[in-house]
Design a protein around this motif. Structure first.
Motif: not given
Length: 116
Positions: A52, A55, A57, A82-85
Motif C-alpha cells: 500500500k 501502490s 502489486s 489502490s487496495s488489496l481488493f
C-alpha cells in the motif's frame, strides 16, 4: 512474528521483484514435449501481493493440468493500485486471460485463500 517482521519480509519481496523487472527473461521451448489437449480441464491458481505504501502489486499465476503438472507460470507487476481488493481482482483477471490465451475450453480459477 511481529508486524515489523512481516513488513520487512514484504519489503524484501518487493525489492526482489524490482530486480526481476530489470533482468531479461528468456523462454526455451522443448519441441519434443506433447502439447495438452485444449479441451482438457486445467486449474489456474493465482496469488496477489500488495504494497500500500508504493501502490504496487504483483500477481503470481500457475496453470496445472488434471495430473498436477505445471503447464505455465507467470508473474505480472502492477502499479497505481489502490487496495488489496483491486490487486486480487487484477490477479483473477490475469488468470482468466492466461487461460484464454492458452486456448483452454474449461478453466478452474483458484485464488489465494490466505488473504482477506
Amino acid at each position: 512474528m511481529t508486524g515489523r517482521d512481516i513488513s520487512k519480509r514484504i519489503q524484501s519481496y518487493l525489492t526482489e521483484l524490482d530486480s526481476l523487472e530489470e533482468s531479461t527473461l528468456t523462454l526455451s521451448v522443448d519441441r519434443g514435449h506433447i502439447r495438452p489437449e485444449r479441451n482438457m480441464r486445467v486449474t489456474t491458481f493465482f496469488y496477489a501481493a500488495f504494497d500500500k505504501w508504493s501502490s504496487r502489486s504483483a500477481s503470481g499465476l500457475v496453470v496445472l493440468d488434471f495430473m498436477g503438472e505445471i503447464l505455465a507460470s507467470k508473474i505480472v507487476m502492477h502499479s497505481a493500485i489502490s487496495s488489496l481488493f483491486v490487486a486480487k481482482a487484477l490477479a483473477g483477471l490475469q488468470a482468466i486471460q492466461l487461460g484464454i490465451s492458452m486456448g483452454f475450453n474449461s478453466l478452474a480459477i483458484v485464488g489465494d485463500s490466505r488473504t482477506r
